[in-house]
Scaffold this motif. Structure first.
Motif, PDB file in Angstrom:
ATOM      1  N   ALA A  49       0.832  -1.209   0.000  1.00 31.58           N
ATOM      2  CA  ALA A  49       0.000   0.000   0.000  1.00 31.58           C
ATOM      3  C   ALA A  49       0.863   1.253   0.000  1.00 31.58           C
ATOM      4  CB  ALA A  49      -0.922  -0.021   1.233  1.00 31.58           C
ATOM      5  N   LYS A  50       1.956   1.135   0.829  1.00 32.36           N
ATOM      6  CA  LYS A  50       2.878   2.270   0.865  1.00 32.36           C
ATOM      7  C   LYS A  50       3.497   2.506  -0.502  1.00 32.36           C
ATOM      8  CE  LYS A  50       6.890   3.980   3.416  1.00 32.36           C
ATOM      9  NZ  LYS A  50       7.893   3.672   4.478  1.00 32.36           N
ATOM     10  N   LYS A  51       3.924   1.359  -1.137  1.00 34.41           N
ATOM     11  CA  LYS A  51       4.551   1.483  -2.456  1.00 34.41           C
ATOM     12  C   LYS A  51       3.539   1.985  -3.490  1.00 34.41           C
ATOM     13  CE  LYS A  51       8.639   0.050  -1.290  1.00 34.41           C
ATOM     14  NZ  LYS A  51       9.755   1.012  -1.299  1.00 34.41           N
ATOM     15  N   ASP A  52       2.246   1.458  -3.332  1.00 33.17           N
ATOM     16  CA  ASP A  52       1.215   1.943  -4.259  1.00 33.17           C
ATOM     17  C   ASP A  52       0.999   3.444  -4.097  1.00 33.17           C
ATOM     18  OD1 ASP A  52       0.836  -0.546  -5.334  1.00 33.17           O
ATOM     19  OD2 ASP A  52      -0.873  -1.081  -4.013  1.00 33.17           O
ATOM     20  N   ALA A  53       0.998   3.855  -2.791  1.00 33.20           N
ATOM     21  CA  ALA A  53       0.854   5.292  -2.544  1.00 33.20           C
ATOM     22  C   ALA A  53       2.020   6.060  -3.169  1.00 33.20           C
ATOM     23  CB  ALA A  53       0.768   5.565  -1.053  1.00 33.20           C
ATOM     24  N   GLU A  54       3.244   5.457  -2.959  1.00 37.04           N
ATOM     25  CA  GLU A  54       4.415   6.115  -3.566  1.00 37.04           C
ATOM     26  C   GLU A  54       4.326   6.107  -5.082  1.00 37.04           C
ATOM     27  OE1 GLU A  54       7.832   4.177  -2.061  1.00 37.04           O
ATOM     28  OE2 GLU A  54       7.647   4.986   0.004  1.00 37.04           O
ATOM     29  N   VAL A  55       3.843   4.893  -5.605  1.00 37.39           N
ATOM     30  CA  VAL A  55       3.709   4.822  -7.078  1.00 37.39           C
ATOM     31  C   VAL A  55       2.687   5.846  -7.569  1.00 37.39           C
ATOM     32  CG1 VAL A  55       2.865   3.354  -8.947  1.00 37.39           C
ATOM     33  CG2 VAL A  55       4.458   2.436  -7.274  1.00 37.39           C
ATOM     34  N   ALA A  56       1.546   5.909  -6.821  1.00 36.58           N
ATOM     35  CA  ALA A  56       0.532   6.895  -7.210  1.00 36.58           C
ATOM     36  C   ALA A  56       1.093   8.304  -7.149  1.00 36.58           C
ATOM     37  CB  ALA A  56      -0.686   6.759  -6.292  1.00 36.58           C
ATOM     38  N   LYS A  57       1.850   8.544  -6.047  1.00 35.15           N
ATOM     39  CA  LYS A  57       2.468   9.851  -5.911  1.00 35.15           C
ATOM     40  C   LYS A  57       3.432  10.114  -7.046  1.00 35.15           C
ATOM     41  CE  LYS A  57       5.143  12.663  -2.688  1.00 35.15           C
ATOM     42  NZ  LYS A  57       5.840  12.699  -1.372  1.00 35.15           N
ATOM     43  N   LEU A  58       4.286   9.037  -7.298  1.00 38.15           N
ATOM     44  CA  LEU A  58       5.236   9.180  -8.401  1.00 38.15           C
ATOM     45  C   LEU A  58       4.503   9.335  -9.732  1.00 38.15           C
ATOM     46  CD1 LEU A  58       7.952   6.560  -7.351  1.00 38.15           C
ATOM     47  CD2 LEU A  58       8.153   9.059  -7.303  1.00 38.15           C
ATOM     48  N   GLY A  59       3.351   8.530  -9.859  1.00 38.32           N
ATOM     49  CA  GLY A  59       2.570   8.689 -11.092  1.00 38.32           C
ATOM     50  C   GLY A  59       2.054  10.095 -11.247  1.00 38.32           C
ATOM     51  N   GLY A  60       1.560  10.663 -10.138  1.00 37.85           N
ATOM     52  CA  GLY A  60       1.104  12.059 -10.193  1.00 37.85           C
ATOM     53  C   GLY A  60       2.242  12.992 -10.543  1.00 37.85           C
ATOM     54  N   GLU A  61       3.394  12.706  -9.862  1.00 37.27           N
ATOM     55  CA  GLU A  61       4.558  13.549 -10.178  1.00 37.27           C
ATOM     56  C   GLU A  61       4.953  13.388 -11.634  1.00 37.27           C
ATOM     57  OE1 GLU A  61       7.564  12.519  -7.422  1.00 37.27           O
ATOM     58  OE2 GLU A  61       6.599  13.507  -5.690  1.00 37.27           O
ATOM     59  N   VAL A  62       4.896  12.068 -12.109  1.00 33.87           N
ATOM     60  CA  VAL A  62       5.247  11.830 -13.519  1.00 33.87           C
ATOM     61  C   VAL A  62       4.265  12.560 -14.431  1.00 33.87           C
ATOM     62  CG1 VAL A  62       5.299  10.059 -15.322  1.00 33.87           C
ATOM     63  CG2 VAL A  62       6.437   9.646 -13.140  1.00 33.87           C
ATOM     64  N   ASN A  63       2.964  12.459 -14.078  1.00 31.70           N
ATOM     65  CA  ASN A  63       1.972  13.170 -14.883  1.00 31.70           C
ATOM     66  C   ASN A  63       2.212  14.673 -14.855  1.00 31.70           C
ATOM     67  OD1 ASN A  63       0.649  10.792 -15.602  1.00 31.70           O
ATOM     68  ND2 ASN A  63      -0.699  10.850 -13.788  1.00 31.70           N
ATOM     69  N   ALA A  64       2.541  15.146 -13.634  1.00 33.98           N
ATOM     70  CA  ALA A  64       2.834  16.576 -13.536  1.00 33.98           C
ATOM     71  C   ALA A  64       4.048  16.940 -14.376  1.00 33.98           C
ATOM     72  CB  ALA A  64       3.047  16.972 -12.075  1.00 33.98           C
ATOM     73  N   VAL A  65       5.117  16.085 -14.253  1.00 34.31           N
ATOM     74  CA  VAL A  65       6.331  16.334 -15.046  1.00 34.31           C
ATOM     75  C   VAL A  65       6.022  16.244 -16.534  1.00 34.31           C
ATOM     76  CG1 VAL A  65       8.611  15.454 -15.606  1.00 34.31           C
ATOM     77  CG2 VAL A  65       7.909  15.631 -13.216  1.00 34.31           C
ATOM     78  N   GLU A  67       3.083  16.727 -17.949  1.00 37.13           N
ATOM     79  CA  GLU A  67       2.333  17.931 -18.321  1.00 37.13           C
ATOM     80  C   GLU A  67       3.253  19.137 -18.418  1.00 37.13           C
ATOM     81  OE1 GLU A  67      -0.773  20.399 -19.371  1.00 37.13           O
ATOM     82  OE2 GLU A  67      -0.611  18.192 -19.314  1.00 37.13           O
ATOM     83  N   GLN A  68       4.202  19.196 -17.443  1.00 31.49           N
ATOM     84  CA  GLN A  68       5.164  20.295 -17.470  1.00 31.49           C
ATOM     85  C   GLN A  68       6.030  20.225 -18.723  1.00 31.49           C
ATOM     86  OE1 GLN A  68       7.666  20.441 -14.009  1.00 31.49           O
ATOM     87  NE2 GLN A  68       8.491  22.479 -14.505  1.00 31.49           N
ATOM     88  N   GLN A  69       6.447  18.959 -19.061  1.00 29.93           N
ATOM     89  CA  GLN A  69       7.240  18.800 -20.277  1.00 29.93           C
ATOM     90  C   GLN A  69       6.432  19.196 -21.509  1.00 29.93           C
ATOM     91  OE1 GLN A  69       8.480  14.717 -20.174  1.00 29.93           O
ATOM     92  NE2 GLN A  69      10.278  15.130 -18.852  1.00 29.93           N
ATOM     93  N   ARG A  70       5.132  18.767 -21.503  1.00 28.25           N
ATOM     94  CA  ARG A  70       4.271  19.149 -22.636  1.00 28.25           C
ATOM     95  C   ARG A  70       4.175  20.669 -22.741  1.00 28.25           C
ATOM     96  NH1 ARG A  70      -0.558  20.874 -23.551  1.00 28.25           N
ATOM     97  NH2 ARG A  70      -1.104  20.847 -21.348  1.00 28.25           N
ATOM     98  N   GLN A  71       3.924  21.288 -21.558  1.00 27.89           N
ATOM     99  CA  GLN A  71       3.844  22.738 -21.552  1.00 27.89           C
ATOM    100  C   GLN A  71       5.161  23.369 -21.982  1.00 27.89           C
ATOM    101  OE1 GLN A  71       2.557  23.855 -17.654  1.00 27.89           O
ATOM    102  NE2 GLN A  71       0.458  23.050 -17.910  1.00 27.89           N
TER     103      GLN A  71
END
Length: 281
Positions: A49-65, A67-71
């Protein structure tokens, strides 16, 4: 029961006791394993669960990155497009600057020409003013000269009228003299024709040089290229020659404006067309 049977029974009992002991031990260990497995599973689940949370967090960060890269890519593309536009505009501005520089050079040259023209026009204006002053002085002088000319014209008109009157008188006298001369010439011609007198002996003829145009042997007639306009008169005698050879004499019988004819009165050598003739040899 036989001993062997008993032995087998004992062995079976022993093996059963051993198996039960092992089973109990195994059950004991299995319970511990279950507890450990549950704990491990719980810890693993929590870790997952912790790793999933981290993965989700990392996924969000990846999505943010992402999106930032797209921008950033869009911004980069926008900047690149803007840079190209600015470059094109810069090139156009450079060309416009070059054109403006060339125009400025032309304008400066034109201004220089204008300055030179202004200086020349100023000089011409000064010269024109001076010429105007000279023209005014000349006009004043011309007015004075005009007045003098009017006076001189008046005097000249009076003198002209007087001269015309004198010319009229002289023309009348000249006409009268011409009539008298014509009368005298007619009388002289009549005398020459009647008496055959050599006019050159009693009245010296002026020096007249001529050429023989034609010779009529049958009539002994010679035609010369001089006449009344050359002062040839009837009765004049012409000596005919060619170079140093003397040919003879011709006495004029008839005179026209541009030619005259005469009779051969003396011929030492044959007179021919082209011979020279003169009244004073």
């Amino acid at each position: 029961m036989s001993p062997i049977g008993r032995i087998f029974i004992v062995l079976n009992l022993i093996l059963s006791a051993a198996f039960v002991g092992w089973g109990l031990n195994a059950l004991d260990h299995t319970g511990k394993y279950k507890e450990e497995l549950a704990a491990t599973k719980k810890a693993h689940t929590e870790e997952v669960a912790k790793k999933d949370a981290e993965v989700a967090k990392l996924g969000g960060e990846v999505n943010a990155v992402t999106e930032q890269q797209r921008q950033m890519r869009e911004e980069r593309d926008t900047k690149a497009t803007e840079a190209d536009r600015l470059k094109t505009q810069l090139d156009e501005l450079k060309r416009a600057h070059d054109g403006l520089s060339a125009n400025l050079t032309k304008i400066q040259a034109t201004l220089g020409d204008y300055n030179n023209s202004i200086a020349q026009l100023s000089q011409q204006k000064d010269a024109a003013i001076e010429r105007a002053h000279e023209a005014e002085r000349a006009r004043d002088g011309a007015v004075q000269e005009k007045d003098a000319a009017v006076l001189a014209q008046s005097n000249a008109e009076e003198a002209t009228n007087s001269a015309q009157q004198q010319i009229g008188d002289l023309q009348g006298q000249s006409q009268s003299l011409e009539e008298q001369v014509s009368t005298l010439e007619a009388r002289i011609a009549q005398i020459v024709a009647t008496t055959g007198v050599d006019l050159s002996k009693i009245m010296p003829a002026p020096k007249i040089d001529a050429y023989v145009l034609n010779v009529d042997r049958g009539l002994k007639l010679v035609i010369l290229n001089k006449g009344k306009k050359d002062n040839v008169r009837e009765g004049y005698t012409f000596d005919v020659y060619r170079g140093s050879q003397y040919k003879g004499q011709v006495r004029i019988q008839d005179v026209q404006d541009g030619m005259s004819s005469g009779l051969i009165v003396n011929e030492k050598n044959a007179i021919a067309t082209g011979d020279q003739a003169t009244t004073t040899l």
